[in-house]
Design an enzyme around this catalytic site. Structure first.
Site, mmCIF file in Angstrom:
data_model
loop_
_atom_site.group_PDB
_atom_site.id
_atom_site.type_symbol
_atom_site.label_atom_id
_atom_site.label_comp_id
_atom_site.label_asym_id
_atom_site.label_seq_id
_atom_site.Cartn_x
_atom_site.Cartn_y
_atom_site.Cartn_z
ATOM 1 N N LYS A 195 -39.159 -0.918 0.393
ATOM 2 C CA LYS A 195 -38.652 -1.117 1.495
ATOM 3 C C LYS A 195 -39.625 -1.111 2.986
ATOM 4 C CE LYS A 195 -33.995 -1.422 -0.274
ATOM 5 N NZ LYS A 195 -34.411 -0.875 -1.483
HETATM 6 C C1 LIG Z 1 -29.339 -4.567 -1.571
HETATM 7 C C2 LIG Z 1 -29.054 -2.669 -1.386
HETATM 8 N N1 LIG Z 1 -28.412 -1.876 -1.158
HETATM 9 C C3 LIG Z 1 -28.763 -0.534 -0.820
HETATM 10 C C4 LIG Z 1 -29.646 -0.419 -1.088
HETATM 11 C C5 LIG Z 1 -29.323 1.234 -2.251
HETATM 12 O O1 LIG Z 1 -30.327 2.072 -0.579
HETATM 13 P P1 LIG Z 1 -31.643 3.585 -1.317
HETATM 14 O O2 LIG Z 1 -31.938 3.321 -2.501
HETATM 15 O O3 LIG Z 1 -31.982 4.162 -0.715
HETATM 16 O O4 LIG Z 1 -29.965 4.184 -2.024
HETATM 17 C C6 LIG Z 1 -30.170 -0.456 -2.815
HETATM 18 C C7 LIG Z 1 -31.348 -0.065 -2.500
HETATM 19 O O5 LIG Z 1 -32.388 -0.617 -3.430
HETATM 20 C C8 LIG Z 1 -30.415 -2.474 -2.129
HETATM 21 O O6 LIG Z 1 -31.104 -3.506 -2.359
#
Ligand SMILES: Cc1ncc(COP(=O)(O)O)c(C=O)c1O
Length: 396
Positions: A195
């Site tokens: 990210k």
């Molecule tokens: C659109 C979206 N929402 C939520 C998440 C979840 O994030 P995390 O991997 O930090 O749990 C991601 C992760 O790739 C994502 O792309």
């Protein structure tokens, strides 16, 4: 003369694989090491510092730090009181966590289709899904482009629904001059290494509502109203668990990393936009490649750079092009299989093919190219050269 593809023993554009996303750490290491030598490894002063810095960056009153973007979404659903019998509208074109958070709370996700140009949540499809049981809408800023929040806010207002922005792709972006992080009632972010900024793992929710922020701080700490540091400061051992919560805390050394990364975010977003601009210019010249639409008045944060491959103009399908680009050393990816097509959702909620035809058709054509701030201009040119070479080889 036919192009000699690396897939068939030719010389690849690159000898080493260019990943689709990658973190960038330099002086951050010292910031983390300093905290590792302090009294607080977790639930210490760095958490509040990071939360303040993050809230100030996006221009929100409150930021709540949690252990992942998924935890951020779960906390958001909890804060809104989503429970069994409640429906929440979610996009089909997203990562599974955007819908899973509804299921964690016992609610039902209703999948809404994408706009064919942008692949963002289509507001008309959202409105068509609303029933008397609908409590909230989760908008996802797919690839880093903010959704049409004016229209979504109007729909939410008309039907008395909460609006949540899953902004995990869009930190540093803006919509009509307003920063991502302030566009919905609750706005969630991920600090995963691919990210915009990272804390190893981590997540943040921003809001202007202090009551919702309070609820989420209790939720991330087992449902307990005070944390270890607060009790120490008060010289008290007493605490009560007022609701069922989780351990979704982010450590102090992760917050130190997040703080340090935040300082670099503005320049990193600009770099992502420059790379996307170079890709746009190059791929606009390749008819078999279609760019996604970008709304007027948005600043796109480009977590991902996604194009569509036009099947009527290519001999090979997306899987063939994917393999050929990988063989050229370009770490392409696919984001995403629409969530309602995952076996879990098919089995639990009876979803399947035909529910969201725009997202389903897009899934067959999309491919994500490498984009991350540390990519050099030469890396970008490699990705473009590989795309030109592969498309040319498979042109009808
Ligand atoms: C659109 C979206 N929402 C939520 C998440 C979840 O994030 P995390 O991997 O930090 O749990 C991601 C992760 O790739 C994502 O792309």
């Amino acid at each position: 003369m036919p192009v000699t593809l690396a897939l068939h023993g030719g010389t690849p554009v690159r000898q080493t694989m260019l990943p689709y996303g990658r973190h960038w750490l330099d002086d951050d290491v010292a910031a983390v090491v300093e905290v590792l030598g302090s009294d607080w490894l977790t639930t210490g002063p760095k958490v509040a510092e990071f939360e303040r810095a993050f809230a100030d960056f996006v221009g929100a009153r409150e930021a709540v730090a949690v252990s992942s973007g998924t935890a951020a979404l779960h906390a958001a659903m909890y804060a809104l009181g989503i429970g069994p019998g409640d429906e929440v509208i979610v996009p089909a074109m997203t990562f599974a966590a955007s819908a899973n958070c509804v299921v964690f709370q016992g609610g039902t996700p209703l999948f809404a289709d994408a706009d064919p140009e942008t692949l963002l949540l289509d507001p008309a499809q959202v409105e068509a899904k609303i029933t008397s049981r609908t409590k909230a809408i989760i908008a996802v800023d797919y690839t880093g482009q903010p959704c049409d929040y004016d229209t979504l806010q109007a729909i939410a207002g008309r039907h008395g629904l909460a609006l949540v922005a899953d902004a995990c792709h869009a930190l540093g972006g803006s919509y009509k001059g307003q920063r991502v992080g302030t566009l919905a009632d609750l706005n969630t972010f991920s600090l995963h290494p691919v990210k915009h900024i990272t804390a190893g793992e981590g997540g943040v929710i921003t809001t202007d509502d202090p009551a919702l922020a309070r609820r989420m701080r209790v939720f991330r700490n087992h449902g307990i109203t005070s944390d270890h540091r607060q009790r120490e400061q008060q010289g008290s051992w007493f605490y009560e668990m007022v609701d069922l919560g989780y351990n979704y805390r982010l450590t102090d050394f992760q917050c130190a990393l997040g703080m340090n990364q935040l300082r670099k975010l503005p320049s990193w977003v600009v770099r992502r936009q420059v790379i996307a601009g170079r890709y746009d210019a190059a791929f606009a010249e390749i008819p078999a490649v279609e760019l996604l639409g970008v709304l007027a008045e948005v600043s796109h944060a480009y977590h991902l750079y996604v194009v569509r491959l036009k099947p009527d103009q290519l001999e090979g399908d997306r899987a063939t092009i994917f393999r050929a680009l990988r063989a050229e050393g370009i770490g392409v990816n696919v984001h995403y299989l629409p969530v309602h097509l995952h076996p879990f959702y098919r089995e639990r909620f009876g979803t399947g093919q035909g529910l969201c035809p725009v997202a389903e058709a897009a899934y067959e054509e999309i491919i994500s190219l490498p984009i991350f701030p540390r990519m050099s201009d030469a890396d970008v040119e490699d990705a473009i050269a590989a795309m030109r070479k592969v498309v040319e080889a498979y042109l009808r």
